[in-house]
Design a protein around this motif. Structure first.
Motif, PDB file in Angstrom:
ATOM      1  N   UNK A 224       2.880   0.583  -4.075  1.00 16.08           N
ATOM      2  CA  UNK A 224       3.816  -0.291  -4.763  1.00 16.08           C
ATOM      3  C   UNK A 224       5.201  -0.342  -4.142  1.00 16.08           C
ATOM      4  N   UNK A 225       5.572   0.670  -3.381  1.00 14.21           N
ATOM      5  CA  UNK A 225       6.898   0.721  -2.751  1.00 14.21           C
ATOM      6  C   UNK A 225       6.928   0.094  -1.362  1.00 14.21           C
ATOM      7  N   UNK A 226       5.772  -0.223  -0.787  1.00 15.50           N
ATOM      8  CA  UNK A 226       5.741  -0.703   0.598  1.00 15.50           C
ATOM      9  C   UNK A 226       6.093  -2.186   0.685  1.00 15.50           C
ATOM     10  N   UNK A 227       6.837  -2.535   1.703  1.00 16.89           N
ATOM     11  CA  UNK A 227       7.266  -3.924   1.925  1.00 16.89           C
ATOM     12  C   UNK A 227       6.357  -4.653   2.903  1.00 16.89           C
ATOM     13  N   UNK A 228       5.516  -3.918   3.605  1.00 14.36           N
ATOM     14  CA  UNK A 228       4.585  -4.503   4.562  1.00 14.36           C
ATOM     15  C   UNK A 228       3.308  -3.669   4.552  1.00 14.36           C
ATOM     16  N   UNK A 229       2.207  -4.344   4.780  1.00 18.58           N
ATOM     17  CA  UNK A 229       0.921  -3.664   4.936  1.00 18.58           C
ATOM     18  C   UNK A 229       0.121  -4.444   5.967  1.00 18.58           C
ATOM     19  N   UNK A 230      -0.961  -3.850   6.418  1.00 20.73           N
ATOM     20  CA  UNK A 230      -1.758  -4.431   7.494  1.00 20.73           C
ATOM     21  C   UNK A 230      -3.213  -4.508   7.046  1.00 20.73           C
ATOM     22  N   UNK A 231      -3.875  -5.617   7.389  1.00 17.58           N
ATOM     23  CA  UNK A 231      -5.268  -5.825   7.015  1.00 17.58           C
ATOM     24  C   UNK A 231      -6.092  -5.947   8.293  1.00 17.58           C
TER      25      UNK A 231
ATOM     26  N   UNK B  73     -13.484  -4.422   5.363  1.00 20.27           N
ATOM     27  CA  UNK B  73     -12.040  -4.657   5.479  1.00 20.27           C
ATOM     28  C   UNK B  73     -11.320  -3.328   5.263  1.00 20.27           C
ATOM     29  N   UNK B  74     -10.210  -3.169   5.974  1.00 19.45           N
ATOM     30  CA  UNK B  74      -9.352  -1.997   5.817  1.00 19.45           C
ATOM     31  C   UNK B  74      -7.930  -2.486   5.573  1.00 19.45           C
ATOM     32  N   UNK B  75      -7.261  -1.873   4.615  1.00 20.92           N
ATOM     33  CA  UNK B  75      -5.853  -2.170   4.339  1.00 20.92           C
ATOM     34  C   UNK B  75      -5.078  -0.891   4.634  1.00 20.92           C
ATOM     35  N   UNK B  76      -4.008  -1.009   5.440  1.00 20.38           N
ATOM     36  CA  UNK B  76      -3.231   0.163   5.840  1.00 20.38           C
ATOM     37  C   UNK B  76      -1.771   0.004   5.457  1.00 20.38           C
ATOM     38  N   UNK B  77      -1.200   1.082   4.949  1.00 22.53           N
ATOM     39  CA  UNK B  77       0.206   1.150   4.580  1.00 22.53           C
ATOM     40  C   UNK B  77       0.838   2.292   5.361  1.00 22.53           C
TER      41      UNK B  77
ATOM     42  N   UNK C 254      10.159   4.744   5.588  1.00 25.08           N
ATOM     43  CA  UNK C 254      11.287   5.491   5.045  1.00 25.08           C
ATOM     44  C   UNK C 254      10.716   6.625   4.204  1.00 25.08           C
ATOM     45  N   UNK C 255      11.513   7.638   3.954  1.00 26.55           N
ATOM     46  CA  UNK C 255      11.040   8.773   3.171  1.00 26.55           C
ATOM     47  C   UNK C 255      10.076   9.646   3.953  1.00 26.55           C
ATOM     48  N   UNK C 256       9.320  10.473   3.252  1.00 26.29           N
ATOM     49  CA  UNK C 256       8.376  11.369   3.927  1.00 26.29           C
ATOM     50  C   UNK C 256       7.323  10.575   4.702  1.00 26.29           C
ATOM     51  N   UNK C 257       6.879  11.099   5.849  1.00 29.74           N
ATOM     52  CA  UNK C 257       5.868  10.389   6.635  1.00 29.74           C
ATOM     53  C   UNK C 257       4.545  10.309   5.885  1.00 29.74           C
ATOM     54  N   UNK C 258       3.873   9.168   6.022  1.00 35.14           N
ATOM     55  CA  UNK C 258       2.591   8.984   5.362  1.00 35.14           C
ATOM     56  C   UNK C 258       1.940   7.712   5.885  1.00 35.14           C
ATOM     57  N   UNK C 259       0.644   7.759   6.075  1.00 33.92           N
ATOM     58  CA  UNK C 259      -0.179   6.583   6.325  1.00 33.92           C
ATOM     59  C   UNK C 259      -1.295   6.637   5.294  1.00 33.92           C
TER      60      UNK C 259
ATOM     61  N   UNK D 148      -7.933   7.158   2.510  1.00 30.40           N
ATOM     62  CA  UNK D 148      -7.607   8.228   3.446  1.00 30.40           C
ATOM     63  C   UNK D 148      -6.107   8.244   3.686  1.00 30.40           C
ATOM     64  N   UNK D 149      -5.538   9.441   3.638  1.00 27.76           N
ATOM     65  CA  UNK D 149      -4.132   9.608   3.991  1.00 27.76           C
ATOM     66  C   UNK D 149      -4.066  10.425   5.274  1.00 27.76           C
ATOM     67  N   UNK D 150      -3.047  10.157   6.055  1.00 24.42           N
ATOM     68  CA  UNK D 150      -2.797  10.954   7.262  1.00 24.42           C
ATOM     69  C   UNK D 150      -1.295  11.103   7.429  1.00 24.42           C
ATOM     70  N   UNK D 151      -0.908  11.896   8.407  1.00 26.03           N
ATOM     71  CA  UNK D 151       0.474  12.371   8.493  1.00 26.03           C
ATOM     72  C   UNK D 151       1.511  11.276   8.736  1.00 26.03           C
ATOM     73  N   UNK D 152       1.269  10.385   9.643  1.00 27.20           N
ATOM     74  CA  UNK D 152       2.269   9.377   9.950  1.00 27.20           C
ATOM     75  C   UNK D 152       3.487   9.913  10.679  1.00 27.20           C
TER      76      UNK D 152
END
Length: 190
Positions: free
Chosen positions: A17-24, A75-79, A83-88, A130-134
């Motif tokens: 909800x906080x992300x301004x961009x995402x990738x499909x 389909x995969x959606x990635x965020x 800003x803030x702590x790293x996260x993918x 899935x989450x990863x470090x970013x």
């Protein structure tokens, strides 16, 4: 490998909800077909349940994702945290394409702010989160949304958008038919 979840936890939905961009990302089954990756902006994605998201897809020069989803559903959606702590965070799932005029469109479209040029809604049934470090994702400051697409769509008007979609959105770059193209071909006006 990052951490894996069968569904989105509340903190995942909050992050999304906080992300301004995402990738499909999507791809055809053909080994010769092109993998597609599309950036998405505006306030165009909604978390519907812990295993379902939907995004309002806007008119663009291509329509790859919808054709890939029609063919194979993947389909995969990635965020990414810029800003803030790293996260993918990645949502892996099976998508469906919802076109205007359908009952499902009438149910989903009111959840979104109307954005000029809306052409379809992509619904993703999520089977893996899935989450990863970013750690390598750079810090970037959000300034504002680009209004170019909205202005372009408003200037085209509905008839102009229909004509544009008929010219640009009927087939993928690999020649696959899109749901818009199929819908148009099946309409009595075609």
């Amino acid at each position: 490998m990052g951490k894996q979840f069968e569904s989105m936890l509340p903190q995942h939905a909050e992050f999304i909800g906080k992300q301004k961009i995402y990738f499909v990302g999507s791809a055809p089954l053909s080994a010769d077909g092109h993998v597609n990756l599309s950036p998405k902006g505006h306030d165009s994605l909604r978390v519907l349940t812990p295993n379902k998201v939907a995004y309002l897809d806007l008119t663009g020069s291509g329509n790859e994702t919808s054709a890939h989803i029609r063919e194979n559903g993947r389909v995969t959606v990635m965020f990414c945290a810029f800003e803030g702590p790293p996260n993918i965070l990645r949502l892996y799932g099976n998508g469906t394409v919802v076109l205007p005029g359908s009952e499902e469109w009438d149910e989903l479209f009111p959840m979104f702010d109307p954005i000029p040029g809306a052409r379809q809604i992509i619904v993703v049934d999520v089977h893996l989160v899935q989450t990863s470090c970013g750690y390598a994702v750079p810090f970037m400051d959000y300034k504002e949304e680009r209004e170019t697409l909205k202005r372009w769509a408003e200037q085209k008007g509905e008839d102009g958008l229909v004509a544009y979609r008929q010219e640009k959105n009927m087939r993928t770059i690999d020649g696959m038919p899109t749901p818009i193209g199929i819908s148009f071909a099946d309409s009595p006006d075609a």
